[in-house]
Design a protein around this motif. Structure first.
Motif, PDB file in Angstrom:
ATOM      1  N   ILE A  19      45.755  47.024  43.270  1.00 38.92           N
ATOM      2  CA  ILE A  19      46.533  48.051  42.568  1.00 38.92           C
ATOM      3  C   ILE A  19      46.169  49.433  43.099  1.00 38.92           C
ATOM      4  O   ILE A  19      47.041  50.257  43.379  1.00 38.92           O
ATOM      5  CB  ILE A  19      46.268  47.972  41.055  1.00 38.92           C
ATOM      6  CG1 ILE A  19      46.707  46.623  40.492  1.00 38.92           C
ATOM      7  CG2 ILE A  19      46.989  49.107  40.330  1.00 38.92           C
ATOM      8  CD1 ILE A  19      46.223  46.364  39.079  1.00 38.92           C
ATOM      9  N   GLU A  20      44.878  49.677  43.253  1.00 39.73           N
ATOM     10  CA  GLU A  20      44.404  50.981  43.733  1.00 39.73           C
ATOM     11  C   GLU A  20      44.985  51.317  45.097  1.00 39.73           C
ATOM     12  O   GLU A  20      45.342  52.471  45.369  1.00 39.73           O
ATOM     13  CB  GLU A  20      42.875  50.965  43.801  1.00 39.73           C
ATOM     14  CG  GLU A  20      42.255  52.251  44.282  1.00 39.73           C
ATOM     15  CD  GLU A  20      40.744  52.146  44.461  1.00 39.73           C
ATOM     16  OE1 GLU A  20      40.174  52.992  45.169  1.00 39.73           O
ATOM     17  OE2 GLU A  20      40.134  51.198  43.921  1.00 39.73           O
ATOM     18  N   GLU A  21      45.117  50.324  45.967  1.00 40.10           N
ATOM     19  CA  GLU A  21      45.617  50.562  47.316  1.00 40.10           C
ATOM     20  C   GLU A  21      47.139  50.562  47.403  1.00 40.10           C
ATOM     21  O   GLU A  21      47.699  50.816  48.465  1.00 40.10           O
ATOM     22  CB  GLU A  21      45.047  49.507  48.265  1.00 40.10           C
ATOM     23  CG  GLU A  21      43.532  49.613  48.451  1.00 40.10           C
ATOM     24  CD  GLU A  21      42.998  48.590  49.438  1.00 40.10           C
ATOM     25  OE1 GLU A  21      43.753  47.667  49.811  1.00 40.10           O
ATOM     26  OE2 GLU A  21      41.827  48.718  49.831  1.00 40.10           O
ATOM     27  N   GLY A  70      51.061  48.645  39.222  1.00 45.84           N
ATOM     28  CA  GLY A  70      50.454  48.434  37.925  1.00 45.84           C
ATOM     29  C   GLY A  70      49.556  49.579  37.530  1.00 45.84           C
ATOM     30  O   GLY A  70      49.346  50.524  38.303  1.00 45.84           O
ATOM     31  N   PRO A  71      49.007  49.530  36.306  1.00 48.35           N
ATOM     32  CA  PRO A  71      48.095  50.577  35.860  1.00 48.35           C
ATOM     33  C   PRO A  71      46.746  50.478  36.554  1.00 48.35           C
ATOM     34  O   PRO A  71      46.368  49.419  37.077  1.00 48.35           O
ATOM     35  CB  PRO A  71      47.958  50.305  34.356  1.00 48.35           C
ATOM     36  CG  PRO A  71      48.289  48.859  34.195  1.00 48.35           C
ATOM     37  CD  PRO A  71      49.244  48.501  35.288  1.00 48.35           C
ATOM     38  N   TYR A  94      53.819  40.473  37.428  1.00 51.57           N
ATOM     39  CA  TYR A  94      54.879  40.809  36.466  1.00 51.57           C
ATOM     40  C   TYR A  94      54.294  41.523  35.259  1.00 51.57           C
ATOM     41  O   TYR A  94      54.842  42.528  34.774  1.00 51.57           O
ATOM     42  CB  TYR A  94      55.591  39.520  36.035  1.00 51.57           C
ATOM     43  CG  TYR A  94      56.594  39.711  34.931  1.00 51.57           C
ATOM     44  CD1 TYR A  94      57.899  40.112  35.208  1.00 51.57           C
ATOM     45  CD2 TYR A  94      56.238  39.502  33.593  1.00 51.57           C
ATOM     46  CE1 TYR A  94      58.822  40.292  34.185  1.00 51.57           C
ATOM     47  CE2 TYR A  94      57.146  39.692  32.573  1.00 51.57           C
ATOM     48  CZ  TYR A  94      58.438  40.078  32.866  1.00 51.57           C
ATOM     49  OH  TYR A  94      59.345  40.271  31.855  1.00 51.57           O
ATOM     50  N   VAL A  95      53.161  41.043  34.769  1.00 49.13           N
ATOM     51  CA  VAL A  95      52.505  41.650  33.607  1.00 49.13           C
ATOM     52  C   VAL A  95      52.101  43.092  33.908  1.00 49.13           C
ATOM     53  O   VAL A  95      52.329  44.000  33.109  1.00 49.13           O
ATOM     54  CB  VAL A  95      51.286  40.816  33.182  1.00 49.13           C
ATOM     55  CG1 VAL A  95      50.508  41.516  32.071  1.00 49.13           C
ATOM     56  CG2 VAL A  95      51.711  39.418  32.728  1.00 49.13           C
ATOM     57  N   LEU A  96      51.512  43.300  35.068  1.00 51.76           N
ATOM     58  CA  LEU A  96      51.031  44.628  35.440  1.00 51.76           C
ATOM     59  C   LEU A  96      52.175  45.637  35.548  1.00 51.76           C
ATOM     60  O   LEU A  96      52.083  46.758  35.037  1.00 51.76           O
ATOM     61  CB  LEU A  96      50.287  44.551  36.770  1.00 51.76           C
ATOM     62  CG  LEU A  96      48.933  43.835  36.741  1.00 51.76           C
ATOM     63  CD1 LEU A  96      48.488  43.490  38.160  1.00 51.76           C
ATOM     64  CD2 LEU A  96      47.887  44.699  36.042  1.00 51.76           C
TER      65      LEU A  96
END
Length: 493
Positions: free
Chosen positions: A175-177, A182-183, A148-150
């Protein structure tokens, strides 16, 4: 019908992987199956194909390096996640006939590089009222709430963040995949603290270990005392994939057992950290420190960055500039932590320390900027306070110009991360992290503190993550439209 093997190789190529990559190896089994399931039989089915190219026309391009807009309206070409061309609209349009590009007229709106936050704690999640409850939150609950934060950070325009205690390489990889929204995430694993230091949140206990797990906190840090323990802690964090190392060298607001003026760790212990970082190929180490004494103790022993630094003087600011040290002030958090609904977040002694560092923070920022220190943007917010991540722009605007502050949140953090030229700019070769705004942040940086009013779209790695512009559709919107078209075509057939 294509085989699993054939489709798997095609999927790998679409994601930029070679046939030798792990993701490009098919599972053993029959070569014939239902066509609709073939994309899901690859090793990592969540890996998305390369985003469609974009041709963003008639944009007013924000250049943080010069602190000005590029002259006139420009077109920006995005292919395979990177910016490939930036050119004035009156030049010949070389890409108008390129079928793979999604052509979008921005009609004079502002195109700004994605923002970078140099000091976050994505695992300091909502759902609790106090710092004491936060550090006791079960680890599994932290993992779920972190998603949720991301997502919220990306929606606010932060396409890259640097986590200074709590995040991990597997989280960054997810995240990268594309498994999590998210950032882009750079992380140090757990921050390293001496027993009784700023990263020790375990209950005080006389005799023996300082609490369960040798003093680890599920959310932010770990303890290590003496050169052997410190060496082991650093090596473990680097082995686990930390991008840099953070060490607590002074007291903190949120920790119960250390005053702000304390200086933590011996020179030998800090040298063990900084030497290990250098030997293991990680040049960057950073220190939590507020006071002149703690800052000089850290820098004299090889630390390359300072977090906070609220109590520096002119001489120390000049010293940081001379040494090429990165400074990441975090000013908005102190006011946020003591006003409703967070007035009870800190214990009484923490509120006293909070006032101590808050009153001199803006002056420290001014001294650092005047001395030529590379100053970076940092929010340092916890729990539900993450929603106020952009307030740092407004706080810094009390004493600094809008172009200077935008550099803090773009060029300077990129330089600190070793990604200068790749992040924080709109130029050929840079990652296509872009914000579409209806106002110029170089005229008034506080428009970035009102994303709900001014942020129209967020593009990360060339993929439209969020958009309120009908002509600039997200990947999900495009997928839904394609699905509807296929269903309609099937019905007509």
């Amino acid at each position: 019908m294509p085989s699993v093997d054939h489709l798997h190789h095609a999927n790998g190529r679409a994601n930029g992987h070679s046939h030798d990559d792990e993701v490009d190896k098919p599972f053993p089994g029959p070569s014939r199956t239902r066509p609709s399931l073939l994309p899901k039989l690859v090793l990592k089915p969540w890996l998305a194909t390369a985003p469609a190219g974009l041709l963003l026309e008639n944009a007013r391009v924000v250049d943080p390096r010069s602190g000005a807009l590029l002259d006139g309206l420009h077109s920006v070409v995005v292919e395979r996640g990177k910016v490939t061309h930036v050119y004035p609209v009156d030049e010949p349009d070389l890409f108008a006939e390129e079928a793979t590009l999604n052509k979008v007229d921005l009609a004079g709106r502002y195109l700004c590089p994605g923002l970078l936050d140099g000091h976050v704690h994505v695992t300091a999640v909502p759902g609790v009222r106090t710092i004491g409850e936060l550090v006791r939150t079960p680890e599994e609950q932290v993992h779920y709430a972190t998603t949720y934060v991301l997502k919220g950070m990306l929606e606010r325009g932060f396409t890259t963040v640097r986590d200074t205690g709590g995040a991990s390489q597997p989280l960054a990889k997810a995240i990268e995949e594309g498994l999590l929204v998210g950032p882009r995430l750079f992380q140090c694993g757990k921050a390293i603290s001496q027993t009784g230091g700023h990263g020790d949140f375990m209950p005080a206990k006389s005799g023996g270990e300082p609490g369960c797990c040798g003093g680890h906190s599920a959310s932010l840090g770990r303890t290590a005392d003496g050169v052997p323990q410190v060496l082991k802690a650093v090596r473990e964090e680097l082995k686990a994939g930390a991008d840099f190392i953070k060490v607590m060298v002074g007291g903190g607001v949120a920790s119960a057992t250390d005053a702000i003026e304390t200086v933590q760790y011996s020179s030998d212990e800090i040298r063990a950290i900084t030497d290990t970082c250098r030997q293991m190929g990680r040049k960057h180490s950073t220190a939590h420190a507020y006071t002149v004494e703690a800052i000089r103790h850290a820098v004299d022993n090889g630390v390359k960055g300072i977090e906070h630094g609220n109590l520096i003087d002119k001489e120390t600011a000049e010293y940081l500039a001379e040494k090429g040290i990165f400074l990441t002030p975090t000013l908005s958090c102190y006011g946020i932590m003591v006003r409703p609904p967070f007035e009870d977040f800190l214990p009484p002694d923490g509120q006293v320390k909070n006032k101590e560092v808050m009153k001199d923070g803006l002056q420290a920022l001014k001294l650092a900027e005047e001395a030529g220190v590379t100053v970076c943007y940092g929010s340092d917010l916890l729990t539900s306070m993450h929603a106020l991540q952009t307030e740092e722009f407004t706080v810094r605007a009390e004493i600094l110009s809008s172009p200077a502050i935008l550099r803090h949140a773009t060029i300077n953090v990129a330089k600190m991360l070793g990604k200068e030229g790749l992040l924080g700019e709109i130029k050929p070769g840079a990652f296509a992290d872009l914000l579409v705004l209806d106002a110029n942040p170089l005229d008034d940086i506080t428009v970035l503190d009102r994303p709900e009013d001014h942020l129209l779209a967020v593009v990360k790695d060339g993929r439209v993550a969020f958009s309120s512009l009908p002509e600039l559709k997200t990947v999900e919107d495009e997928a839904k439209a394609d699905s509807l078209r296929l269903k309609k075509r099937a019905r007509l057939a």
